[in-house]
Design an enzyme around this catalytic site. Structure first.
Site, PDB file in Angstrom:
ATOM      1  N   ARG A 192       0.832  -1.207   0.000  1.00 20.25           N
ATOM      2  CA  ARG A 192       0.000   0.000   0.000  1.00 20.25           C
ATOM      3  C   ARG A 192       0.859   1.247   0.000  1.00 20.25           C
ATOM      4  O   ARG A 192       1.930   1.291   0.607  1.00 20.25           O
ATOM      5  CB  ARG A 192      -0.896   0.022   1.248  1.00 20.25           C
ATOM      6  CG  ARG A 192      -1.804   1.244   1.339  1.00 20.25           C
ATOM      7  CD  ARG A 192      -2.562   1.255   2.655  1.00 20.25           C
ATOM      8  NE  ARG A 192      -1.676   1.423   3.805  1.00 20.25           N
ATOM      9  CZ  ARG A 192      -1.228   2.606   4.234  1.00 20.25           C
ATOM     10  NH1 ARG A 192      -1.560   3.712   3.609  1.00 20.25           N
ATOM     11  NH2 ARG A 192      -0.431   2.656   5.285  1.00 20.25           N
ATOM     12  N   VAL A 193       0.394   2.277  -0.718  1.00 21.85           N
ATOM     13  CA  VAL A 193       0.974   3.617  -0.637  1.00 21.85           C
ATOM     14  C   VAL A 193      -0.158   4.591  -0.360  1.00 21.85           C
ATOM     15  O   VAL A 193      -1.319   4.337  -0.687  1.00 21.85           O
ATOM     16  CB  VAL A 193       1.719   4.017  -1.925  1.00 21.85           C
ATOM     17  CG1 VAL A 193       2.971   3.183  -2.106  1.00 21.85           C
ATOM     18  CG2 VAL A 193       0.820   3.886  -3.144  1.00 21.85           C
ATOM     19  N   SER A 194       0.183   5.728   0.236  1.00 24.30           N
ATOM     20  CA  SER A 194      -0.848   6.664   0.670  1.00 24.30           C
ATOM     21  C   SER A 194      -1.208   7.707  -0.380  1.00 24.30           C
ATOM     22  O   SER A 194      -2.314   8.209  -0.414  1.00 24.30           O
ATOM     23  CB  SER A 194      -0.396   7.393   1.949  1.00 24.30           C
ATOM     24  OG  SER A 194      -0.168   6.454   2.971  1.00 24.30           O
ATOM     25  N   THR A 195      -0.261   8.064  -1.254  1.00 21.60           N
ATOM     26  CA  THR A 195      -0.493   9.166  -2.194  1.00 21.60           C
ATOM     27  C   THR A 195      -0.137   8.766  -3.607  1.00 21.60           C
ATOM     28  O   THR A 195       0.607   7.810  -3.841  1.00 21.60           O
ATOM     29  CB  THR A 195       0.353  10.393  -1.808  1.00 21.60           C
ATOM     30  OG1 THR A 195       1.740  10.058  -1.907  1.00 21.60           O
ATOM     31  CG2 THR A 195       0.043  10.849  -0.387  1.00 21.60           C
ATOM     32  N   GLN A 220       3.655   8.872  -4.240  1.00 16.55           N
ATOM     33  CA  GLN A 220       4.401   7.653  -3.897  1.00 16.55           C
ATOM     34  C   GLN A 220       4.259   6.609  -5.001  1.00 16.55           C
ATOM     35  O   GLN A 220       5.196   5.883  -5.303  1.00 16.55           O
ATOM     36  CB  GLN A 220       3.876   7.089  -2.572  1.00 16.55           C
ATOM     37  CG  GLN A 220       4.294   7.890  -1.358  1.00 16.55           C
ATOM     38  CD  GLN A 220       3.733   7.295  -0.095  1.00 16.55           C
ATOM     39  OE1 GLN A 220       2.546   6.999  -0.001  1.00 16.55           O
ATOM     40  NE2 GLN A 220       4.582   7.110   0.902  1.00 16.55           N
TER      41      GLN A 220
END
Length: 559
Positions: free
Chosen positions: A9-12, A15
């Site tokens: 998972r990445v938040s943005t 990223q």
């Protein structure tokens, strides 16, 4: 052989572009053999506090099917950055017999291991809050300096990103093709003086709006035209912070990604203004605003048609408010219909909810209200049922209130310790230490405000339980007051009473009516002001009290 599922998972979006997902997978494949990996689940981007992430949802769904034995993570924060969510997921996978591993390290089920996992989840949540606080602080600083921040540009503009290498700030640039349409909308509105006619004219001309994201451009609906006409950005003033997220009163979708799906308008003094290029001259803009004010005043005037329940009926399918419609004939037929029945929103499918004749529905609602006012036992039963329910929750509410007061007292002790720690220091406090103290105090203040709000709600709930006998007498007094007025009333008085006693009406598919009742408080005026009758909110007048926390019940009738 262990069957392994990898979750990344990445938040943005930033990223994602920097290949953070690929970096996570590269490190994970150094620990796990590719032949053992059954499937890779990804969320790019996805918030660590969101339980409804697409990738996470698929992971949980496949876990129930026993498709894998191990979930491999690059870091524990990839699964969740919320303590509560993290513990829920770990328990869920444990019950299914699935182990969670971080870079090949198995989770420890001992008491010490559980404490460590809770500490890790807490630290992940704290880090998320720090990231959020740094982002908010940076955003507010740039806005206070009059600088534009990243946002989706209004129709008529394109967003120029900030370039750190060149030292240029973000800005809006006029999109001439869209700006021509904006000027056309203002020109048409000043000509027709009707937002609906402007939207219809744009459809005739084949002019479409801008497609947002991956969606295809669609025809502009009335709400879009209205927003353009009211937007001060076109005269050079672009505002941030006009509204804040809140819990919506009504929801169009049963499954929602976030808890705060509504918007609450902030005071104008809290808005932050950023100057941008102008598309419309101020004279034209002011003229359009004057026309809208004049039209709004005209709408509040008495209509030639009588719709007693106008504004009270809510669609059971799409949650929109029904409108009163007229079918022209020798004897005009009045009826209520969902505005989406014939696609008032041009880009949404039509709503198949049921319509109903105004005479039939108004007679049924007035008959229901007049019977309710005359039926003393019926109201007493509703009060008794509410009283029983509240008595059941009285102990738990009192306990919750005591726990919140204890937590609030702990926050006061924590604040005092922080002040003592910094005041007793002999050395001069550095700027970073001052900033750290400021952030910690800000966290404490936010938590204290949250606790105060929760305590106030619980105390109000407990007060309602203690005062319910007094309120029961007040309700009986109100019922008698209205009972004297319901015999041979005028249409205006009928409408007044219905709006006082009915909170909401839902027309079911089988033609029955689901009615939400409220008990008003206040005297009935001898003369009903014209503006008061026809511009009153469906939720009642200012001098009425909706006793939703004491008496609120629903009934169904067949007209």
């Amino acid at each position: 052989m262990k069957r392994i599922a990898l979750y990344c998972r990445v938040s943005t979006d930033n990223q994602e572009k920097n290949e953070t997902i690929e970096n996570q997978l590269r490190d994970l494949y150094k620990v796990y053999n590719k032949t053992d990996v059954i499937k890779v689940y990804q969320d790019n981007p996805g918030s660590g506090a969101d339980p409804d992430r697409k990738g996470l949802w698929e992971l949980r769904k496949d876990a129930t099917k026993k498709m894998f034995d191990v979930i491999g993570l690059w870091d524990s924060s990839r699964l969740a950055r919320d303590l509560k969510l993290s513990l829920i997921l770990r328990d869920e996978f444990k019950e299914l017999g699935i182990n969670i591993e971080v870079m090949g390290r198995e989770s420890d089920d001992s008491d010490t291991g559980k404490i460590v996992s809770i500490i890790e989840a807490t630290m992940d949540e704290i880090e998320r809050n720090r990231i959020k606080r740094r982002f908010t602080s940076g955003r507010d600083r740039r806005l206070s300096e009059g600088k534009l921040i990243g946002c989706y540009p209004p129709f008529g503009y394109r967003h120029i990103r900030r370039n750190k290498e060149k030292g240029t700030d973000a800005s809006f640039e006029i999109n001439e093709q869209e700006a021509i349409l904006v000027r056309k909308i203002f020109e048409l509105y000043i000509k027709f003086e009707s937002i609906l006619l402007v939207a219809q004219e744009l459809v005739k001309m084949g002019i479409k709006g801008r497609g947002k994201g991956r969606s295809e451009p669609g025809f502009m609906q009335v709400s879009s035209v209205s927003k353009i006409l009211r937007r001060e950005t076109y005269i050079g003033n672009h505002y941030f912070g006009k509204s804040s997220p809140c819990i919506a009163k009504f929801h169009l979708h049963k499954i929602r990604k976030h808890r705060f799906t509504g918007r609450r308008t902030n005071p104008r003094a809290d808005w932050k203004v950023v100057n941008v290029p102008t598309i419309i001259d101020k004279e034209t803009f002011d003229k359009a605003q004057e026309i809208m004010k004049k039209r709004a005043k005209h709408r509040r005037e008495l209509s030639k048609y009588q719709f007693m329940c106008q504004g009270l009926i809510r669609c059971v399918r799409c949650s929109r408010n029904y409108g009163g419609k007229v079918q022209k004939s020798q004897n005009d037929y009045l009826f209520y219909r969902c505005p989406q029945a014939y696609t008032s929103n041009i880009n949404d499918p039509p709503c198949k909810s049921r319509s109903m004749g105004a005479g039939k529905l108004d007679r049924a609602i007035w008959g229901f209200v007049s019977d309710l006012i005359q039926d003393k036992e019926r109201i007493q039963r509703a009060v008794f049922d509410i009283k029983e329910k509240r008595e059941k929750h009285k102990f738990s509410n009192k306990k919750s209130c005591d726990n919140l007061l204890l937590e609030k007292n702990n926050l006061k002790i924590k604040r005092k310790r922080l002040f003592d720690l910094y005041s007793e220091s002999d050395n001069e406090i550095s700027d970073s230490a001052k900033e750290d103290l400021k952030n910690k105090l800000k966290d404490i203040d936010e938590k204290e405000r949250f606790f105060d709000k929760q305590i106030l709600e619980l105390e109000k709930e407990l007060g309602n339980i203690n005062n319910i006998d007094l309120l029961e007498k007040e309700i009986e007094k109100t019922r008698k007051l209205y009972n004297e007025k319901i015999h041979s009333p005028s249409y205006e008085l009928k409408k007044f009473i219905v709006r006082k006693w009915i909170g909401e009406v839902g027309i079911q598919d089988d033609g029955s009516l689901k009615i939400k009742i409220k008990i008003p408080k206040g005297q009935i005026p001898d003369e009903l002001p014209k503006e008061y009758i026809y511009s009153a909110s469906p939720n009642g007048a200012e001098n009425s009290l909706l006793l939703g926390s004491v008496l609120k019940f629903e009934e169904s009738i067949t007209p």
